[in-house]
Design a protein around this motif. Sequence first.
Motif, PDB file in Angstrom:
ATOM      1  N   LEU A   1      -3.154   5.261  -0.906  1.00 40.44           N
ATOM      2  CA  LEU A   1      -4.009   5.838   0.040  1.00 40.44           C
ATOM      3  C   LEU A   1      -3.599   7.305   0.193  1.00 40.44           C
ATOM      4  O   LEU A   1      -2.418   7.761   0.281  1.00 40.44           O
ATOM      5  CB  LEU A   1      -3.704   5.149   1.276  1.00 40.44           C
ATOM      6  N   HIS A   2      -4.504   7.914   0.157  1.00 39.66           N
ATOM      7  CA  HIS A   2      -4.679   9.542   0.482  1.00 39.66           C
ATOM      8  C   HIS A   2      -4.887   9.629   2.110  1.00 39.66           C
ATOM      9  O   HIS A   2      -5.318   8.996   2.711  1.00 39.66           O
ATOM     10  CB  HIS A   2      -5.514  10.320  -0.318  1.00 39.66           C
TER      11      HIS A   2
ATOM     12  N   ASP B   1      -8.048   8.466   3.407  1.00 43.11           N
ATOM     13  CA  ASP B   1      -7.904   7.218   3.673  1.00 43.11           C
ATOM     14  C   ASP B   1      -7.312   6.865   4.820  1.00 43.11           C
ATOM     15  O   ASP B   1      -7.809   5.818   5.538  1.00 43.11           O
ATOM     16  CB  ASP B   1      -7.381   6.487   2.366  1.00 43.11           C
ATOM     17  N   THR B   2      -6.051   7.269   5.183  1.00 43.11           N
ATOM     18  CA  THR B   2      -5.430   6.814   6.342  1.00 43.11           C
ATOM     19  C   THR B   2      -5.923   7.253   7.530  1.00 43.11           C
ATOM     20  O   THR B   2      -5.767   6.693   8.659  1.00 43.11           O
ATOM     21  CB  THR B   2      -4.006   7.550   6.186  1.00 43.11           C
TER      22      THR B   2
ATOM     23  N   LEU C   1      -9.681  -1.269   6.582  1.00 42.39           N
ATOM     24  CA  LEU C   1      -9.919  -0.947   5.388  1.00 42.39           C
ATOM     25  C   LEU C   1     -10.354  -1.910   4.084  1.00 42.39           C
ATOM     26  O   LEU C   1      -9.782  -3.062   4.081  1.00 42.39           O
ATOM     27  CB  LEU C   1      -8.573  -0.082   4.609  1.00 42.39           C
TER      28      LEU C   1
ATOM     29  N   ASN D   1       1.501   5.724  -0.574  1.00 43.20           N
ATOM     30  CA  ASN D   1       0.604   6.979  -0.686  1.00 43.20           C
ATOM     31  C   ASN D   1       1.301   7.638  -1.622  1.00 43.20           C
ATOM     32  O   ASN D   1       1.956   7.167  -2.758  1.00 43.20           O
ATOM     33  CB  ASN D   1       1.055   7.864   0.705  1.00 43.20           C
TER      34      ASN D   1
ATOM     35  N   LEU E   1      -9.874  -2.982   0.931  1.00 40.65           N
ATOM     36  CA  LEU E   1      -8.972  -2.699  -0.046  1.00 40.65           C
ATOM     37  C   LEU E   1      -9.039  -3.049  -1.650  1.00 40.65           C
ATOM     38  O   LEU E   1      -9.792  -4.328  -1.695  1.00 40.65           O
ATOM     39  CB  LEU E   1      -7.430  -3.176   0.194  1.00 40.65           C
TER      40      LEU E   1
ATOM     41  N   ILE F   1       0.824  -0.895   0.008  1.00 37.20           N
ATOM     42  CA  ILE F   1      -0.143  -0.161  -0.144  1.00 37.20           C
ATOM     43  C   ILE F   1       0.834   1.431  -0.117  1.00 37.20           C
ATOM     44  O   ILE F   1       2.007   1.394   0.834  1.00 37.20           O
ATOM     45  CB  ILE F   1      -0.974  -0.025   1.303  1.00 37.20           C
TER      46      ILE F   1
END
Length: 147
Positions: free
Chosen positions: A88-89, A92-93, A53, A9, A55, A7
Amino acid sequence: MTAAVLITNPGDDLLIVHPTDDDAPWQLPGGIVEQGESPLDAVRREGLEELGLLLDVREHDLFAVEWLQATRTGRRDRLALLFAGPVLHPADTDRITLQREELKAWRWATRAEAESMLHPAIAARIVGPLQTPGSAVYRETRHEGTL
């Protein structure tokens, strides 16, 4: 068989997780593929269990496959699959909820940091661009004379 997910960023940092065992190295999200479960389903399940999450990981996101020879008598050889996961932005985190029974922390790590913090066998699977689906790498890890 195990399955894990890369994952990232937008800055191409990797999301890594630390188990509750203080002596264990940092890891990638993922785990053991359960009986009757596909590796892809395992990655999705582990993402939900470990991080909270859902995914969006698909078949063409396969990133690397490694065959690992057993290191001790009574152990079996195994396959480790690694999938390229989502980017992930910050929004999202903010939704990450760790599975506290298994994980005590998560963080973003640069490629160099991840290579030094992850178990060397896991770090060795992370070759090439991190977000290039359809370009899987196959590796073998042999331990000649250990059985």
